[in-house]
Design a protein around this motif. Structure first.
Motif, PDB file in Angstrom:
ATOM      1  N   GLU A 376      -7.860 -19.786 -40.925  1.00 19.23           N
ATOM      2  CA  GLU A 376      -6.599 -19.143 -40.523  1.00 19.23           C
ATOM      3  C   GLU A 376      -5.429 -20.111 -40.647  1.00 19.23           C
ATOM      4  OE1 GLU A 376      -7.477 -17.816 -36.619  1.00 19.23           O
ATOM      5  OE2 GLU A 376      -8.331 -15.889 -37.275  1.00 19.23           O
ATOM      6  N   GLU A 377      -5.625 -21.355 -40.294  1.00 23.26           N
ATOM      7  CA  GLU A 377      -4.547 -22.351 -40.404  1.00 23.26           C
ATOM      8  C   GLU A 377      -4.138 -22.547 -41.860  1.00 23.26           C
ATOM      9  OE1 GLU A 377      -1.672 -25.079 -39.472  1.00 23.26           O
ATOM     10  OE2 GLU A 377      -2.759 -23.670 -38.186  1.00 23.26           O
ATOM     11  N   GLU A 378      -5.123 -22.562 -42.755  1.00 23.98           N
ATOM     12  CA  GLU A 378      -4.810 -22.719 -44.175  1.00 23.98           C
ATOM     13  C   GLU A 378      -4.026 -21.522 -44.709  1.00 23.98           C
ATOM     14  OE1 GLU A 378      -7.028 -23.594 -48.478  1.00 23.98           O
ATOM     15  OE2 GLU A 378      -8.205 -23.338 -46.623  1.00 23.98           O
ATOM     16  N   ARG A 380      -1.945 -19.554 -42.992  1.00 23.03           N
ATOM     17  CA  ARG A 380      -0.578 -19.639 -42.481  1.00 23.03           C
ATOM     18  C   ARG A 380       0.247 -20.644 -43.293  1.00 23.03           C
ATOM     19  NH1 ARG A 380       2.238 -22.835 -39.481  1.00 23.03           N
ATOM     20  NH2 ARG A 380       0.477 -24.245 -39.124  1.00 23.03           N
ATOM     21  N   THR A 381      -0.338 -21.797 -43.614  1.00 19.74           N
ATOM     22  CA  THR A 381       0.370 -22.823 -44.392  1.00 19.74           C
ATOM     23  C   THR A 381       0.715 -22.307 -45.784  1.00 19.74           C
ATOM     24  OG1 THR A 381      -0.836 -24.539 -43.191  1.00 19.74           O
ATOM     25  CG2 THR A 381       0.232 -25.173 -45.252  1.00 19.74           C
ATOM     26  N   LEU A 382      -0.213 -21.588 -46.430  1.00 17.24           N
ATOM     27  CA  LEU A 382       0.046 -21.045 -47.766  1.00 17.24           C
ATOM     28  C   LEU A 382       1.182 -20.021 -47.747  1.00 17.24           C
ATOM     29  CD1 LEU A 382      -3.640 -20.581 -49.007  1.00 17.24           C
ATOM     30  CD2 LEU A 382      -1.974 -22.238 -49.884  1.00 17.24           C
ATOM     31  N   LYS A 383       1.239 -19.156 -46.750  1.00 16.43           N
ATOM     32  CA  LYS A 383       2.290 -18.127 -46.670  1.00 16.43           C
ATOM     33  C   LYS A 383       3.659 -18.750 -46.421  1.00 16.43           C
ATOM     34  CE  LYS A 383      -0.509 -14.175 -45.283  1.00 16.43           C
ATOM     35  NZ  LYS A 383      -0.757 -13.144 -44.237  1.00 16.43           N
ATOM     36  N   GLU A 384       3.706 -19.765 -45.586  1.00 19.06           N
ATOM     37  CA  GLU A 384       4.986 -20.433 -45.347  1.00 19.06           C
ATOM     38  C   GLU A 384       5.511 -21.059 -46.633  1.00 19.06           C
ATOM     39  OE1 GLU A 384       4.234 -23.222 -42.255  1.00 19.06           O
ATOM     40  OE2 GLU A 384       4.285 -21.711 -40.642  1.00 19.06           O
ATOM     41  N   GLY A 469       1.824 -18.849 -58.586  1.00 22.66           N
ATOM     42  CA  GLY A 469       0.567 -18.299 -59.093  1.00 22.66           C
ATOM     43  C   GLY A 469      -0.637 -19.003 -58.487  1.00 22.66           C
ATOM     44  N   GLN A 470      -0.542 -20.331 -58.375  1.00 27.26           N
ATOM     45  CA  GLN A 470      -1.652 -21.075 -57.777  1.00 27.26           C
ATOM     46  C   GLN A 470      -1.818 -20.721 -56.301  1.00 27.26           C
ATOM     47  OE1 GLN A 470      -0.482 -25.095 -58.551  1.00 27.26           O
ATOM     48  NE2 GLN A 470      -0.943 -25.013 -60.763  1.00 27.26           N
ATOM     49  N   LEU A 471      -0.686 -20.656 -55.595  1.00 26.26           N
ATOM     50  CA  LEU A 471      -0.755 -20.312 -54.170  1.00 26.26           C
ATOM     51  C   LEU A 471      -1.352 -18.917 -53.977  1.00 26.26           C
ATOM     52  CD1 LEU A 471       2.718 -21.626 -52.927  1.00 26.26           C
ATOM     53  CD2 LEU A 471       0.483 -22.577 -52.366  1.00 26.26           C
ATOM     54  N   GLU A 472      -0.989 -17.973 -54.838  1.00 25.09           N
ATOM     55  CA  GLU A 472      -1.482 -16.614 -54.705  1.00 25.09           C
ATOM     56  C   GLU A 472      -3.000 -16.558 -54.891  1.00 25.09           C
ATOM     57  OE1 GLU A 472      -1.217 -12.622 -53.932  1.00 25.09           O
ATOM     58  OE2 GLU A 472       0.371 -14.148 -53.799  1.00 25.09           O
ATOM     59  N   ALA A 473      -3.526 -17.315 -55.854  1.00 27.24           N
ATOM     60  CA  ALA A 473      -4.975 -17.319 -56.096  1.00 27.24           C
ATOM     61  C   ALA A 473      -5.721 -17.873 -54.888  1.00 27.24           C
ATOM     62  CB  ALA A 473      -5.288 -18.143 -57.346  1.00 27.24           C
ATOM     63  N   ARG A 474      -5.242 -19.025 -54.330  1.00 30.45           N
ATOM     64  CA  ARG A 474      -5.928 -19.616 -53.173  1.00 30.45           C
ATOM     65  C   ARG A 474      -5.818 -18.701 -51.954  1.00 30.45           C
ATOM     66  NH1 ARG A 474     -10.163 -21.701 -51.135  1.00 30.45           N
ATOM     67  NH2 ARG A 474      -9.778 -22.756 -49.117  1.00 30.45           N
ATOM     68  N   LEU A 475      -4.636 -18.059 -51.797  1.00 34.15           N
ATOM     69  CA  LEU A 475      -4.440 -17.164 -50.645  1.00 34.15           C
ATOM     70  C   LEU A 475      -5.395 -15.974 -50.710  1.00 34.15           C
ATOM     71  CD1 LEU A 475      -2.777 -16.572 -48.105  1.00 34.15           C
ATOM     72  CD2 LEU A 475      -1.149 -15.342 -49.555  1.00 34.15           C
ATOM     73  N   LYS A 476      -5.602 -15.415 -51.906  1.00 35.18           N
ATOM     74  CA  LYS A 476      -6.543 -14.298 -52.038  1.00 35.18           C
ATOM     75  C   LYS A 476      -7.956 -14.724 -51.686  1.00 35.18           C
ATOM     76  CE  LYS A 476      -4.028 -11.618 -55.518  1.00 35.18           C
ATOM     77  NZ  LYS A 476      -4.051 -11.099 -56.900  1.00 35.18           N
ATOM     78  N   GLU A 477      -8.373 -15.967 -52.104  1.00 30.89           N
ATOM     79  CA  GLU A 477      -9.715 -16.449 -51.798  1.00 30.89           C
ATOM     80  C   GLU A 477      -9.894 -16.625 -50.294  1.00 30.89           C
ATOM     81  OE1 GLU A 477     -13.596 -17.798 -52.211  1.00 30.89           O
ATOM     82  OE2 GLU A 477     -12.264 -16.716 -53.584  1.00 30.89           O
TER      83      GLU A 477
END
Length: 849
Positions: A376-378, A380-384, A469-477
């Motif tokens: 969950e912490e990861e 939140r950091t990606l969305k910010e 694009g990179q952030l979106e891929a990690r966020l989906k995972e």
């Protein structure tokens, strides 16, 4: 009226626009041609009256291209009251919405039931119409010299248009139309009066015809009465003959009825004689019938006792069957309980075998759920980080759109001054070569700086897209893993619930086994429904004690059926003893009635023969009726014709009396119409150009002259004055109506054409502004707005300064003074500028203070 706020949405070139007039005391409205400056003025008049200086017919063009509706909201102040009017136009005929409200000192809705009622309420509050408002508040482009450059007659027409004196021309035309209508009425009256007089000359002829017709009518009346008396006598004989024929028909019917009645009486007498014989034969067998009846009564009593025993035995057998069913149901219920307990015990044993398997699965799930906080912490950091990149992207895109437009504008400006001898793109003045090069170099350097910044932004936008694009891929995972953990939490809850159920069932397992052993023992010992089994033994004992025999019961039924005929003969014997005296008496009455009907038949035959002879004699006399009827009809027709001639002659005399009265009334009406025609001729003269309109112009000219000279005093340091002359003397010594403008330059009068362009403009401006001020005062509504939409390029520096001084002089009379100009040095003389620019998103407003 004082403007407070103007709000626009999809109106003409504006998508969104808002102008707060607070603090806009003296302001310049600037911008290139076609940017939308005049559209602001159109928005004000359209909101208030639904009209503009253009596009009034097809108002769909007011809606911004590609949009469905246009909306303008105008807030204004009248005295202490503040109002807001909102007008909406949707594409399509008749799609108008109009809202009118008071905002202060208290808020209330002033809109009517429809657009028309609401507009009437707005007009009532404003007390000024569209034309008066435009002519008094707006000095429109190209119309400042409209008054001074005209001929004297043309000046009067312009002044009449501004003062709206065309209403007097309408009244003059209405007076002319009324005179034409009266002339038509007078012609019609003369024709009617001539007709009446011609008809009245024939009165003596009508009186002689009336006397002759009256005498002839009296003779025909006497002939008609004699013919009718003869006809009435024949009619009475005809009525007698008709009554006789009716009586003969009645006698025929009565004779037929009597014959039918005699036949029926004869038949009834024969039937009674036959019935009486049968009853008498039955009484002769009386002794045998009574013996059979007594035996039948004894057999019925024995059968009744046997029927009662049968019912008791049947009830006991039904009760026995019910008890047997209840015992079977109780045994089946115990069998069901035994099977249910066996199934539950087997299920508990089977579920207990899965206990160790479930506990192992639960331990594995707990280890997986410990990873949730870090995941969950990861997320939140990606969305910010995504939000920060999105904000940066929007800012750089907006900056690039602005830079692109600015580079296009710089390119156009560089192109405009790239040639030697180029003119200023705003004021059209020739630019010196040194000034032209300086401006070109400055604009080219500015363009390069904007281009560098534009490319820097484009590079950063590409880097942002890659990182996003990179952030979106990690966020989906991470979100997929988090969703799996949510599913494991649900499975964990299911496992714990199942383990709790297994532990509870194991605690109840021994209780269920004990209950199963008790049920099996009761089934082996047949201890099922003990009360029902005891009742079953009692019923068997009662059946044995009752002693019911079905064969004896059947024999009694057969004997009773055999003796039923004897019972019926006993009832007929009772009926015979009662009916014999009644039928003997009825037979005697029928024989007497038959004798009386025969006597009545003889009397009717004699009456019929007498009436038939009288009828034949009357019908012989009635053969003359057709001829008598023709004589009566001829006499009546002759009398009607004579009476019609009398009525016609009398009507002609009465018509003469009516015509005499109408002739007197028509003469009075003619005198009234001639007097009314004289009044309308006077009104026609009063409403004509040389009547009341000339008096109004003569009255208002000194006021305009005084107001114009007050403004010229500021514009020319008192050097120029203007004077209006409405009459002048001709060479023949007569006085001629005119409207000359006499301009005095330091006491010396010169023609208007001899003055320079700047001086002419100052005179034009002073006169036009004076007309506006006078018209506003005369409208009764104090206008607090002045818009000057006029070019000042013809003025030199001194003239411009004096125009600014004049505007500053009159500005205190207004809450808002707007000057529309493209001259930069002229724009800079005003404390506030309203810049209008046309962009890809429509016209935009920007207030610079």
């Amino acid at each position: 009226m004082e403007l407070v706020r103007l709000e626009l949405k999809n109106f003409l070139s504006y998508r969104e626009g808002e102008l707060d007039f607070t603090g806009l005391h003296l302001a310049a409205l600037v911008g290139p041609n076609g940017a939308g400056k005049s559209s602001l003025l159109d928005a004000i008049t359209w909101a208030l009256w639904g009209r503009t200086s253009r596009l009034d017919r097809d108002q769909d063009h007011l809606v911004h291209r590609g949009e469905k509706e246009a909306r303008v909201s105008l807030t204004f102040r009248l005295g202490e009251a503040v109002y807001r009017v909102t007008r909406v136009r949707r594409r399509g005929k008749g799609n108008i919405m109009l809202d009118f409200q008071m905002l202060a000192p208290r808020q209330r809705v002033l809109s009517g039931a429809g657009v028309r009622e609401t507009q009437e309420e707005i007009n009532r509050v404003l007390q000024i119409d569209f034309d008066t408002f435009v002519n008094s508040a707006f000095i429109r482009q190209g119309r400042a010299d409209e008054f001074t450059t005209k001929t004297p007659a043309g000046r009067k027409e312009v002044l009449a248009e501004i003062l709206r004196l065309d209403q007097w021309a309408e009244l003059e035309e209405r007076a002319k139309e009324k005179i034409r209508q009266i002339d038509l009425q007078l012609d019609n009256l003369k024709w009617r009066m001539d007709e009446h007089e011609q008809e009245l000359q024939r009165r003596p002829e009508y009186e002689a015809a009336f006397r002759q017709a009256s005498m002839e009518h009296l003779a025909r009346q006497e002939e008609r009465e004699a013919a009718e008396r003869e006809w009435e006598a024949l009619r009475r004989d005809e009525d007698r003959a008709r009554a006789m024929r009716e009586r003969l028909r009645e006698l025929e019917e009565q004779r037929g009825e009597i014959e039918g009645h005699l036949a029926r009486l004869k038949e009834q007498i024969a039937q009674l004689q036959e019935s009486l014989g049968r009853w008498q034969e039955l009484t002769r067998r009386r002794e045998a019938i009574l013996a059979a009846w007594e035996e039948l009564q004894r057999a019925r009593e024995a059968l009744a006792r046997m029927e009662e025993a049968s019912r008791e035995a049947h009830a006991l057998r039904e009760r026995r069957m019910e008890l047997e069913k209840r015992i079977a149901v109780a045994r089946e219920r115990l069998e069901g309980e035994r099977r249910q307990l066996q199934a539950e015990i087997e299920a508990i044993v089977a579920r207990a075998a899965r206990r160790s398997e479930l506990e192992a699965e639960a331990a594995n799930i707990r280890r997986r759920l410990d990873e949730r906080p870090a995941l969950e912490e990861e997320i939140r950091t990606l969305k910010e980080r995504q939000q920060a990149l999105q904000t940066e992207r929007g800012e750089r895109q907006n900056e690039n759109r602005r830079l692109y437009q600015e580079m296009k504008d710089l390119e156009a400006r560089i192109q405009a001054i790239s040639q030697i001898g180029a003119e200023c793109p705003t004021c059209r003045r020739p630019l010196p070569e040194e000034e032209r090069r300086r401006l070109q170099q400055e604009w080219e350097q500015e363009g390069r700086r904007r281009g560098d910044r534009y490319r820097e932004n484009q590079a950063r936008l590409q880097a942002i897209d890659q990182e996003q694009g990179q952030l979106e891929a990690r966020l989906k995972e991470c979100e997929r893993l988090l969703k799996e953990l949510s599913g494991l939490e649900l499975r964990m809850e299911q496992i714990e619930a199942e383990l709790r159920e297994i532990r509870g069932e194991l605690q109840r397992l021994e209780e269920k086994r004990q209950a199963l052993r008790e049920i099996e023992q009761r089934l082996r010992e047949d201890r099922v429904a003990p009360e029902e089994q005891a009742a079953l033994h009692e019923i068997d004992a009662a059946l044995a004690a009752l002693g019911y025999d079905i064969e004896t019961h059947d024999a009694l039924r057969r004997r009773v059926r055999e003796l039923e005929e004897a019972g019926q003969e006993w009832h007929r014997l009772q009926e015979a003893e009662r009916r014999i005296p009644q039928e003997e008496e009825a037979l005697h009455r029928l024989e007497e009635i038959y004798r009386m009907e025969r006597e009545r038949q003889d009397r009717l035959q004699k009456e019929w023969e007498r009436l038939e002879e009288e009828r034949k004699a009357l019908e012989e006399r009635l053969k003359i009726m057709p001829e008598a009827s023709r004589r009566v009809e001829a006499a009546r027709q002759a009398e009607r014709e004579a009476r019609d001639r009398v009525i016609a002659a009398k009507q002609r005399l009465e018509n003469c009396d009516r015509l005499e009265e109408e002739l007197v009334q028509l003469r009075k009406e003619k005198i009234q119409l001639e007097e009314e025609k004289g009044l309308y001729r006077d009104l026609q003269v009063a409403f004509s150009r040389n009547g009341i309109p000339a008096m109004i112009i003569e009255t208002i000219l000194p006021e305009i002259e005084e107001e114009a000279n007050r403004i010229l005093q500021r514009l020319t340091d008192g050097r120029l004055t203007v004077r209006f002359r409405s009459q002048r003397e001709t060479k023949s010594g007569t006085v001629q109506e005119t409207l000359d403008i006499l301009i005095s330059d330091e006491g010396e009068e010169r023609p208007y054409e001899n003055f320079s362009g700047g001086e002419k403009f100052r005179v034009d401006f002073a006169i036009r502004l004076a007309l506006s001020r006078v018209l506003a005062r005369r409208s009764g509504t104090p206008l607090r707005l002045l818009v000057v939409d006029e070019g000042f390029g013809s003025q030199d520096q001194t003239g411009r300064e004096r125009l600014i001084e004049a505007l500053n002089t009159v500005k205190d009379e207004f809450s808002t003074v707007l000057i529309i100009s493209h001259l930069e040095e002229f724009q800079d003389a005003f404390p506030v500028r309203i810049e209008v620019r046309k962009t890809a998103n429509g016209s935009q407003l920007h207030v610079v203070r």
